[in-house]
Write a protein that holds these residues in place. Structure first.
Motif, PDB file in Angstrom:
ATOM      1  N   ALA A 593     -32.292  -2.014  51.946  1.00 45.41           N
ATOM      2  CA  ALA A 593     -32.565  -0.377  53.447  1.00 45.41           C
ATOM      3  C   ALA A 593     -30.967  -0.737  54.289  1.00 45.41           C
ATOM      4  O   ALA A 593     -31.068   0.296  54.055  1.00 45.41           O
ATOM      5  CB  ALA A 593     -33.763  -1.284  53.769  1.00 45.41           C
ATOM      6  N   CYS A 605     -35.899   4.674  55.749  1.00 47.61           N
ATOM      7  CA  CYS A 605     -36.856   4.450  55.501  1.00 47.61           C
ATOM      8  C   CYS A 605     -37.722   3.229  55.557  1.00 47.61           C
ATOM      9  O   CYS A 605     -38.291   2.813  56.475  1.00 47.61           O
ATOM     10  CB  CYS A 605     -36.098   4.202  54.168  1.00 47.61           C
ATOM     11  N   SER A 938     -38.201   8.471  52.314  1.00 49.80           N
ATOM     12  CA  SER A 938     -36.810   8.175  53.685  1.00 49.80           C
ATOM     13  C   SER A 938     -36.848  10.218  53.826  1.00 49.80           C
ATOM     14  O   SER A 938     -37.829  10.870  52.864  1.00 49.80           O
ATOM     15  CB  SER A 938     -35.819   8.441  52.390  1.00 49.80           C
TER      16      SER A 938
END
Length: 971
Positions: A593, A605, A938
């Motif tokens: 991430a 996200c 996201s």
């Protein structure tokens, strides 16, 4: 029934066990090492073995050098560590052991684990909470885990458990350190704890002999007097000690008490009484293990007997080890003088030292000392298993003492619910977790709040259907009114009196129930920690069930009472290991991430993982935009989920129509909606539409026909203000002409059909939306909310959040759009087609967060049930989520895996898994084979939809693969 079980088990403990009645360290007949060491010792060295001095790992070098001196000059037998940290205690243990001729044994006062003394250790529930557990195996597991942690830290003796029967609720010293008021329950729980430790190589110690549970004096401050009959002592206080002795307890600690029925000598602590220790404990009760004094620096001793005198009397009374002498120098001096004068015989010294050496032999101290490896010691002690065991214990302690109205679990999440928190007057973990299930109004009252401000809140509460009262920042002690002010007590009882449905959640001692006699629904959590608050909130909403029982009687609340409540109704929030997932592997998600954000694949996200109905990973990364000065994303923030709208709003309503026989998947859709006669879509059926093989175009840029030759909003179609002809809001100060909706429909109707092969299309869900609304006589927005979102507590899932009053600071923006709205799309739908239909599309338009979407996906995994309500039939879900035809991977509306990394999932996703992705960079996926949910949201299209890095870097599939790896990796 449970009382009978406890009684029968206790009889077994006392007389008919298979356990040997002598401590484990005396079961080995090999005395060669002990004899050899004993014979090599001088008198000074032998005296030193009888002492265990206090050591701290949070003090300065002067203190550490004092311990060095005791080891060097007096050859002390061991140390007992108190406050400090794990790493420093390990360092000091190595230091001290390396100096000692005879290996030191290391003691620790860790009744609820290392966290009792060390700031970075885990604290397990106190014994009163453990007494609420109806599964002794869990307590055994705790004992075994504490033993593992202690062995890693070089500890040999844990001065636990407390086996006092705490009959007196005003007891200022034992209190919640005991397993409650019932001697059978105390015995059962203590036995499990003892064997958990001793089976794993740590000496246990039953304390405080002959029983400290019925006093109102703290022996740290004065000498308590126990004025009970011999019969009472035998029947209550001594019962657990006899059981522990018959079950092989290694050691017993003697309390500083004046026990008149056993020795009526004025002001004589039991620690110094031969009648209590030698005659009663050793001769009558046949205890053969190590006898420890309680700390000799306590006022219960020092008020009448100074160092030097106290230690001599303690030895003569029958104690083997003098714990925490107030003055080590005087203690050694006094003992040596007593031996030299013949007051204490050398035979007595030799007997005690040999017993100590036998214990050290059993502990492995006969071998050359191996220094504690301090590398990663904190992580190796505080393992994920250790944390998950703690959570499991806490979950089993929490007690629903009463629930006469059957309010727990809360089923209806659409009712108006208020939470009133008494204590710190600030947002807490309990309130935050309540928010995971539905909309809650919170009121926080601190201890300084006056009556007027409390009355104002009490008046507001009349507007709510259900009131949840939580009480934190409590005290353990009755003498301190359990930390409650008179205003708090009065306000809490007034709320209960004036409202019909009230749940009281006490984040503290059950003894405080005496202040609240009239509540009909009460939960006791025993501790005020983040974990207990979190689990208590989950119990209220049926995510997990309550199984605890009251270990004490308080007023109207009786011992052993407790209501078992239903669990597994809603998502639980827990640690990965509780869901069967390796947390160390799962943590790799963070790296992926962070890479996605750092590489410009997306500004932010949200990621959620749930398995077996348990959310075990829920994190947010990044900011609303690439500018770090913008808002950091939080788990409650919402994203435009684009095409996930298809399976979250439109499809479940189609599934419901299917169940009600209001749509046949294989019949022409003209049967379910009045399409024009010249429409070439009339003879399509729902099955081929949902499979994306109806020959429909992928999408149509309807908005382009509303622009002028310069690419701006045409005056023909738009107006800068709202009126009856221009009511479709596109953005602030821009409204679309109403009849353009007809233009959209006509365009779809007139578009030619292609071959009936797989081609992903939004247009089919325009058609399905019309069918749903026509058949169910309402708008898609209302239908989805009424059927799913509101009853499931999906209160963050909605269309047009900006125009429905949602704070923009909680909505993640999407594209900096050029060519249509020419602005940052923030809080309104990104999809142009949905924007032209009031933001409410069958194919796009919903906003949501990971938690809400997980609820929906869990309902599907549950076969259509969530929160005690059935939404869909299991057979319906199986039909729609199954692959339908060869050559087309999809289910009915749902996407399916390809079996390779080239599709929407990683290669490990099973063939029965299903889900959907969204253009904005979102993915939801469920895998029935693993009872697994993965949600990734996201805003990868900020600032431009041309950014394909999230896809080209395989961010979503790489994260999904980590999840499967974490399932398949042992822990």
């Amino acid at each position: 029934m449970r009382i009978v079980s406890i009684f029968l088990t206790a009889i077994v403990l006392l007389g008919f066990t298979n356990y040997k009645t002598i401590p484990p360290f005396l079961q080995n007949k090999d005395t060669v090492w002990a004899d050899s060491v004993l014979n090599s010792m001088s008198l000074d060295e032998k005296i030193g073995q009888l002492l265990m001095v206090a050591a701290y790992s949070n003090k300065d070098e002067t203190h550490y050098q004092d311990i060095d001196r005791y080891i060097r000059d007096y050859k002390i037998g061991g140390v007992i560590f108190f406050q400090g940290t794990i790493a420093k205690q390990a360092e000091l243990t190595n230091r001290y052991q390396m100096q000692s001729k005879t290996p030191l044994w290391i003691g620790f006062d860790g009744e609820w684990g290392l966290g009792m003394r060390l700031s970075d250790g885990i604290s397990y529930p106190r014994q009163l909470a453990l007494a609420a557990i109806d599964d002794e195996d869990l307590i055994y597991d705790m004992g075994a885990e504490i033993a593992r942690q202690m062995k890693r830290l070089g500890i040999h003796i844990n001065f636990a458990p407390v086996v006092d029967v705490n009959i007196n609720p005003n007891n200022p010293i034992i209190n919640d350190r005991a397993f409650g008021e019932n001697k059978y329950n105390v015995t059962l729980k203590a036995k499990a704890y003892v064997h958990g430790m001793q089976d794993n190589g740590i000496m246990a110690c039953a304390k405080h002999f002959p029983g400290h549970g019925d006093t109102e004096t703290d022996s740290h401050k004065d000498l308590p007097v126990l004025n009970q009959s011999k019969e009472r002592l035998e029947n209550v206080e001594l019962y657990p000690f006899r059981a522990m002795i018959r079950n092989g307890i290694s050691s017993v600690m003697v309390a500083h008490m004046n026990v008149l029925a056993l020795d009526n000598t004025p002001n004589l602590p039991s620690t110094l009484s031969p009648k209590i220790i030698q005659d009663k404990l050793i001769d009558d009760m046949q205890f053969k293990g190590i006898v420890f004094t309680d700390a000799l620096n306590m006022k219960g001793i020092t008020k009448y007997y100074p160092s030097g005198t106290a230690e001599v009397k303690a030895i003569l009374a029958g104690n083997d080890v003098m714990l925490f002498p107030e003055d080590v120098d005087q203690a050694v001096k006094g003992i040596k003088e007593a031996v030299n004068k013949g007051v204490i015989s050398q035979d007595i010294i030799n007997q005690k030292v040999k017993k100590i050496l036998m214990a050290k032999y059993w502990l492995g101290l006969n071998k050359p000392y191996q220094a504690i490896n301090t590398t990663s010691i904190v992580q190796e002690i505080n393992t994920p298993f250790a944390a998950s065991l703690n959570e499991k214990l806490i979950e089993n302690t929490i007690t629903v003492a009463k629930d006469e109205q059957q309010l727990i679990p809360i089923v209806n999440v659409q009712q108006k619910i208020a939470h009133v928190a008494f204590g710190k007057g600030e947002q807490n973990t309990f309130g935050n977790r309540l928010n995971s299930y539905t909309n809650i109004s919170h009121f926080y009252i601190d201890k300084e709040s006056d009556k007027a401000s409390m009355n104002k809140i009490i008046d507001e509460l009349k507007n709510y259907t259900l009131i949840i009262i939580s009480v934190d920042d409590m005290s353990r002690y009755a003498s301190k009114n359990f930390g409650l002010t008179t205003n708090e007590i009065n306000a809490i009882n007034q709320i209960n009196k004036e409202n019909k449905k009230v749940i009281l959640a006490l984040m503290g001692t059950p003894y405080a129930l005496e202040k609240f006699p009239d509540f009909e629904s009460v939960v006791i959590s025993y501790h005020n920690t983040d974990i207990t608050e979190d689990i208590t909130a989950q119990i209220l909403f049926g995510a997990t069930g309550a199984h605890g029982v009251l270990p004490v009687s308080v007023g109207n609340y009786k011992y052993n009472s407790g209501v078992c409540t239903q669990g597994n109704m809603r998502l639980q929030y827990t640690l990965p290991e509780m869901a069967g997932i390796n947390s160390s592997v799962l943590a790799k998600i963070d790296d992926i991430a962070n890479f996605a954000i750092g590489s410009g694949a997306t500004p932010s996200c949200q990621i959620l993982v749930a398995r077996n109905g348990k959310v075990c990973y829920e994190k947010s990364f990044g900011h609303f935009t690439y500018n770090p000065q913008t808002h950091s994303v939080e788990n409650s923030d919402i994203y435009d989920i684009a095409s996930i709208t298809k399976i979250t709003a439109t499809l479940p309503l189609v599934m419901k129509l299917y169940e009600k026989d209001k749509i046949n998947l294989d019949q022409p859709i003209k049967n379910y909606y009045p399409f024009p006669e010249d429409c070439n879509k009339r003879y399509l059926n729902a099955r081929e539409i949902l499979l994306h093989q109806a020959g429909l175009a992928a999408w149509i840029p309807f908005y382009k026909s509303t622009l002028d030759s310069y690419g701006f909003a045409s005056d023909e179609w738009y107006c800068p203000y709202y009126d009856s002809l221009y009511s479709i809001k596109i953005k602030d100060n821009l409204y679309l002409r109403n009849d353009f909706l007809d233009s959209i429909k006509q365009t779809i109707y007139n578009t030619s059909l292609g071959s009936k092969t797989y081609k992903y299309s939004d247009l089919g869900f325009y058609l399905m939306k019309d069918i749903v609304e026509y058949q169910l006589k309402d708008s898609l927005q209302n239908l989805a909310k009424q059927f799913l979102f509101s009853p499931m507590g999906m209160n963050h899932t909605l269309y047009n959040p900006k125009w429905n009053g949602v704070d923009l600071n909680t909505i993640v923006p999407t594209e900096q759009e050029q060519g249509f709205r020419n602005e940052l799309i923030h809080g309104t739908v990104h999809d142009m087609g949905a924007a032209l239909t009031n933001g409410i599309g069958g194919h796009a338009g919903l906003f949501s967060n990971t938690n809400d979407l997980a609820k929906y996906m869990q309902m599907l995994l549950n076969g259509g049930i969530y929160g005690g309500t059935r939404y869909l039939k299991t057979s319906t879900i199986n039909t729609f989520t199954s692959k339908q035809e060869s050559g087309n991977r999809r289910g009915l509306g749902f996407d399916k895996p390809t079996g390779t990394n080239s599709g929407p999932t990683c290669a490990s996703a099973s063939s029965v898994s299903f889900g959907h992705s969204g253009f904005t960079g979102c993915l939801v996926w469920a895998d029935p084979k693993y009872d697994l949910i993965y949600v990734f949201l996201s805003n990868r299209i900020y600032p431009t939809a041309e950014n394909k890095k999230l896809i080209s870097y395989d961010i979503r599939t790489k994260i999904q693969q980590v999840i499967y790896d974490a399932i398949q990796t042992p822990f």
